[in-house]
Design an enzyme around this catalytic site. Structure first.
Site, mmCIF file in Angstrom:
data_model
loop_
_atom_site.group_PDB
_atom_site.id
_atom_site.type_symbol
_atom_site.label_atom_id
_atom_site.label_comp_id
_atom_site.label_asym_id
_atom_site.label_seq_id
_atom_site.Cartn_x
_atom_site.Cartn_y
_atom_site.Cartn_z
ATOM 1 N N LEU A 166 0.875 -0.848 -0.177
ATOM 2 C CA LEU A 166 -0.002 0.375 0.058
ATOM 3 C C LEU A 166 0.833 1.112 0.253
ATOM 4 O O LEU A 166 1.110 1.811 -0.863
ATOM 5 C CB LEU A 166 -0.578 -0.290 1.485
ATOM 6 C CG LEU A 166 -1.845 1.104 1.564
ATOM 7 C CD1 LEU A 166 -3.185 1.551 0.058
ATOM 8 C CD2 LEU A 166 -2.927 1.875 2.884
ATOM 9 N N ALA A 167 1.799 1.305 0.700
ATOM 10 C CA ALA A 167 3.021 2.444 1.187
ATOM 11 C C ALA A 167 3.377 2.966 0.252
ATOM 12 O O ALA A 167 3.360 3.801 -1.088
ATOM 13 C CB ALA A 167 3.349 2.437 2.146
ATOM 14 N N ASP A 168 4.173 1.530 -1.043
ATOM 15 C CA ASP A 168 5.177 1.352 -1.312
ATOM 16 C C ASP A 168 3.751 2.331 -3.262
ATOM 17 O O ASP A 168 4.579 3.231 -3.802
ATOM 18 C CB ASP A 168 4.926 0.286 -2.188
ATOM 19 C CG ASP A 168 6.990 0.252 -1.263
ATOM 20 O OD1 ASP A 168 7.206 1.034 -1.227
ATOM 21 O OD2 ASP A 168 6.526 -1.006 -1.042
ATOM 22 N N GLY A 169 2.836 1.859 -3.360
ATOM 23 C CA GLY A 169 1.874 2.128 -4.726
ATOM 24 C C GLY A 169 1.873 3.393 -4.419
ATOM 25 O O GLY A 169 1.516 4.302 -4.894
ATOM 26 N N ALA A 172 4.545 5.418 -5.095
ATOM 27 C CA ALA A 172 4.267 5.178 -6.791
ATOM 28 C C ALA A 172 3.774 6.720 -7.228
ATOM 29 O O ALA A 172 4.509 7.886 -7.976
ATOM 30 C CB ALA A 172 4.662 4.535 -7.480
#
Length: 396
Positions: A166-169, A172
């Protein structure tokens, strides 16, 4: 019609998810993305998750629309090649721990001396400065430290992490937007190149909404409430008579009133507390009991049809098989089909948004490691003999 980002050259020197996904988004809309991978290790995404016939499925999506080259940036000759790459590039994306590029002689001061117009996007868990900046980190840690995990889960259960990046998405999406902001400033306002310092934890603070202001102004710390909201009710998941689950949201007052009329409890609308979302949230037990009883006595089709007629907000809780079969997603080609040389037709989420004149596209899926090394280096002036020597030395 040209692609909207045609002519924008991006060097993707990042690994795993946040940085590479930002580059994928740019590539979907026509940017020329060159992906740098370590000659031996490659991008860790190639070994992340399931594979089919030896083809890593995560990489097949994450590596789409990118040329792939291998390059050891930590070697002096590798750093020299990187400098040649950024000379005519518009953007470089990296997510090494702060100080790593500088140690390799590729810090922003060096890169901007080579190309003053370069946008340097640096994506790390905690950012380029601060007491935690040099700690190793991943999106999971951002989900924990941002406050997300603390408010996720049942009240009597543990803090809950999402079962996906979630945090990576979110980082991004933010990185891609930050890059476009910097490019607009550069190209429209004739500004210089600049550094984007993206701390993965910070966009999480933003998407968590008004938590910071509520704590600052009222001293309140939000607690775990399961599927309920502290801001409105009814808002929960409910099980139908045929064992399916549905989600109901009543963020708007008019929707809340329609729902209570539909489930046969119109008298609750006249309660003083019903007039505000916070008031309804304080009486969620009463409202949930009314909905769970009505929904639990009917099958999914009956429930959804009744909610649609009442113009009330409801949606079935889907797994990915349901997504594939749903007519709304089919009509919009939300999960589109791309062609992979090994796998053949493959399904994956399409470009993030639709532009009416210059839509995004998947031109190719993730390519084998180093598939474009020779072509890219030949374009930089390295002949076959030089490339062979670089391979023997482990630079490429």
């Amino acid at each position: 019609m040209h692609s909207p980002l045609e002519g924008v050259r991006v060097v993707d020197a990042s690994t795993l998810f946040a940085g590479p996904l930002a580059a994928t988004i740019l590539g979907d809309y026509g940017a020329d993305v060159t992906k740098i991978e370590h000659p031996v290790k490659g991008d860790p995404a190639r070994g992340h998750g399931p594979a089919k016939d030896g083809v890593p499925l995560w990489w097949t999506m994450l590596g789409r629309n990118k040329r792939t080259i291998t390059l050891n940036l930590g070697a002096a000759k590798g750093a020299a090649i990187a400098k040649s790459l950024v000379k005519d590039a518009d953007v470089i994306i990296e997510n090494f721990r702060p100080g790593t590029l500088e140690r390799w002689g590729l810090g922003p001061d060096v890169l901007h001396e080579i190309n003053p117009k370069l946008i340097i996007a640096r994506v790390t868990t905690y950012g380029q400065f601060g007491p935690y900046s040099h700690r190793p980190g991943f999106g999971t840690l951002a989900e924990a430290m941002s406050g997300f995990a603390a408010i996720t889960g049942e009240p009597d259960g543990p803090p809950t992490l999402p079962p996906f990046g979630l945090a990576d998405g979110i980082a991004a999406l933010t990185t891609a937007q930050a890059i476009m902001t910097a490019l607009y400033h550069r190209d429209v306002h004739n500004g210089p190149g600049q550094v984007v310092d993206l701390a993965i934890v910070e966009p999480m603070l933003t998407v968590l909404g008004m938590q910071a202001m509520v704590y600052d102004q009222l001293g309140q710390v939000q607690q775990r409430t399961g599927n309920r909201s502290v801001n409105n009710a009814p808002r929960n998941t409910y099980r139908t008579a045929d064992g399916r689950w549905v989600a109901v949201s009543t963020s708007a007052q008019a929707i809340a009133e329609r729902v209570m009329r539909l489930v046969g409890r119109p008298e609750l609308i006249d309660e003083p507390w019903f007039t505000t979302g916070v008031g309804r949230a304080a009486h969620a037990d009463v409202l949930d009991e009314a909905l769970s009883g009505w929904i639990g006595a009917r099958d999914l089709a009956t429930v959804t049809e009744a909610f649609e007629r009442a113009q009330a907000a409801i949606a079935p809780v889907y797994d990915i098989a349901d997504v594939f079969a749903d007519p709304q997603f089919i009509a919009r080609d939300s999960v589109t089909t791309a062609h992979d040389p090994t796998l053949g037709p493959v399904r994956m989420p399409g470009p993030l948004y639709r532009l009416s004149r210059t839509p995004g596209s998947i031109r190719w899926t993730g390519r084998p490691r180093g598939a474009d090394t020779d072509d890219v280096l030949a374009g930089l002036g390295y002949d076959e003999e030089e490339r062979a020597k670089l391979r023997a030395e482990g630079v490429i």
